[in-house]
Scaffold this motif. Sequence first.
Motif, mmCIF file in Angstrom:
data_model
loop_
_atom_site.group_PDB
_atom_site.id
_atom_site.type_symbol
_atom_site.label_atom_id
_atom_site.label_comp_id
_atom_site.label_asym_id
_atom_site.label_seq_id
_atom_site.Cartn_x
_atom_site.Cartn_y
_atom_site.Cartn_z
ATOM 1 N N ILE A 67 0.831 -1.207 0.000
ATOM 2 C CA ILE A 67 0.000 0.000 0.000
ATOM 3 C C ILE A 67 0.866 1.257 0.000
ATOM 4 C CG2 ILE A 67 -1.673 1.347 1.330
ATOM 5 C CD1 ILE A 67 -2.925 -1.023 -0.097
ATOM 6 N N GLY A 68 1.903 1.272 0.812
ATOM 7 C CA GLY A 68 2.799 2.424 0.846
ATOM 8 C C GLY A 68 3.406 2.713 -0.504
ATOM 9 N N ASN A 69 3.766 1.669 -1.229
ATOM 10 C CA ASN A 69 4.335 1.854 -2.561
ATOM 11 C C ASN A 69 3.318 2.452 -3.529
ATOM 12 O OD1 ASN A 69 6.812 0.834 -1.767
ATOM 13 N ND2 ASN A 69 6.394 -1.242 -2.500
ATOM 14 N N HIS A 73 2.741 6.755 -6.033
ATOM 15 C CA HIS A 73 2.301 7.068 -7.393
ATOM 16 C C HIS A 73 0.857 7.568 -7.459
ATOM 17 C CE1 HIS A 73 5.948 5.094 -8.842
ATOM 18 N NE2 HIS A 73 5.675 4.102 -8.021
ATOM 19 N N HIS A 74 0.097 7.365 -6.381
ATOM 20 C CA HIS A 74 -1.300 7.773 -6.353
ATOM 21 C C HIS A 74 -1.543 8.667 -5.141
ATOM 22 C CE1 HIS A 74 -2.353 4.864 -9.504
ATOM 23 N NE2 HIS A 74 -1.557 4.010 -8.865
ATOM 24 N N LYS A 75 -2.136 9.811 -5.364
ATOM 25 C CA LYS A 75 -2.361 10.761 -4.274
ATOM 26 C C LYS A 75 -3.397 10.250 -3.290
ATOM 27 C CE LYS A 75 -3.599 15.598 -3.403
ATOM 28 N NZ LYS A 75 -3.971 16.896 -4.029
ATOM 29 N N ALA A 76 -4.420 9.572 -3.805
ATOM 30 C CA ALA A 76 -5.496 9.085 -2.942
ATOM 31 C C ALA A 76 -6.079 7.801 -3.527
ATOM 32 C CB ALA A 76 -6.588 10.143 -2.805
ATOM 33 N N LEU A 77 -6.583 6.944 -2.643
ATOM 34 C CA LEU A 77 -7.274 5.723 -3.037
ATOM 35 C C LEU A 77 -8.656 5.736 -2.390
ATOM 36 C CD1 LEU A 77 -4.364 3.166 -2.462
ATOM 37 C CD2 LEU A 77 -5.051 4.220 -4.635
ATOM 38 N N HIS A 78 -9.647 5.296 -3.141
ATOM 39 C CA HIS A 78 -11.022 5.346 -2.631
ATOM 40 C C HIS A 78 -11.406 4.084 -1.867
ATOM 41 C CE1 HIS A 78 -15.260 6.409 -2.456
ATOM 42 N NE2 HIS A 78 -15.544 5.207 -2.931
ATOM 43 N N GLY A 79 -10.928 2.929 -2.339
ATOM 44 C CA GLY A 79 -11.352 1.684 -1.713
ATOM 45 C C GLY A 79 -10.299 0.599 -1.784
ATOM 46 N N LEU A 80 -10.381 -0.326 -0.826
ATOM 47 C CA LEU A 80 -9.506 -1.499 -0.766
ATOM 48 C C LEU A 80 -10.374 -2.732 -0.624
ATOM 49 C CD1 LEU A 80 -6.823 -3.082 -0.333
ATOM 50 C CD2 LEU A 80 -6.997 -2.455 2.097
#
Length: 241
Positions: A67-69, A73-80
């Motif tokens: 996830i840290g990696n 490259h991605h500022k934000a993630l909406h869902g896991l």
Amino acid sequence: MKKIVITGAANGIGKATAIACAEAGYYVIAADKDTFGLRDLQQRIPVHQVESHVADFSKPEVYQSFIGNLYAHHKALHGLINNAGLYHGKSVYDYSDAEIEEIWAVNLKSLVYLSKDFAWHEQSAKHTRSIINITSVAGEVGSMDALYGATKAGVIGLTKANAWNFAPRVRVNAVSPALIRNTSIHDRIPEHRRKEYERQELIKDPIEPEGVADVVMFLLSDHSRHLTGKVIAVDNGAYPR
């Protein structure tokens, strides 16, 4: 475009969910150790809506950094969507020490790290984020495969605890499938057990991976905005709670 991380995305429920997410307009970050399955998935989703990562979530160096990696490259993630899982369909007496460690890591321990890292990065998000864990009816009523049942029971406990831990910005829910056709797990279930599961189903329309994906999509959406810490069964009514 909202970004969704899906583990175990190359086959079965994970693949069906990835395709459903793309159709709903999400950007899909697909992870799996099955290289060929990931390639097939990429051919089914528009190139601008998907990226894939070959990842073996039995390995600490993978699940502790994955996830840290992504946030590099991605500022934000909406869902896991924690979908990666193992099922051997055999007696606890037949498990080797290596297999015990592997199923513990993939089915439960990796979820601890993936979930906490995701929640930590999104704890100040302006809009609510969502974690969805794929557990199993085996975690609620038991399984002939004791290690599978025990780890899936752990996923239910983790879901409820993390709903408390990650509130209010991150919702955490679980989906609990029963007998799902066209999955690798289905083919490993002994025939006499499959027939017993089928006998107990109140609804006789066989459950496919797409049926589970429909419930996952509901939990990702604002339609489930008041739900957290819940376990939703997808079992054709086979196991009334």
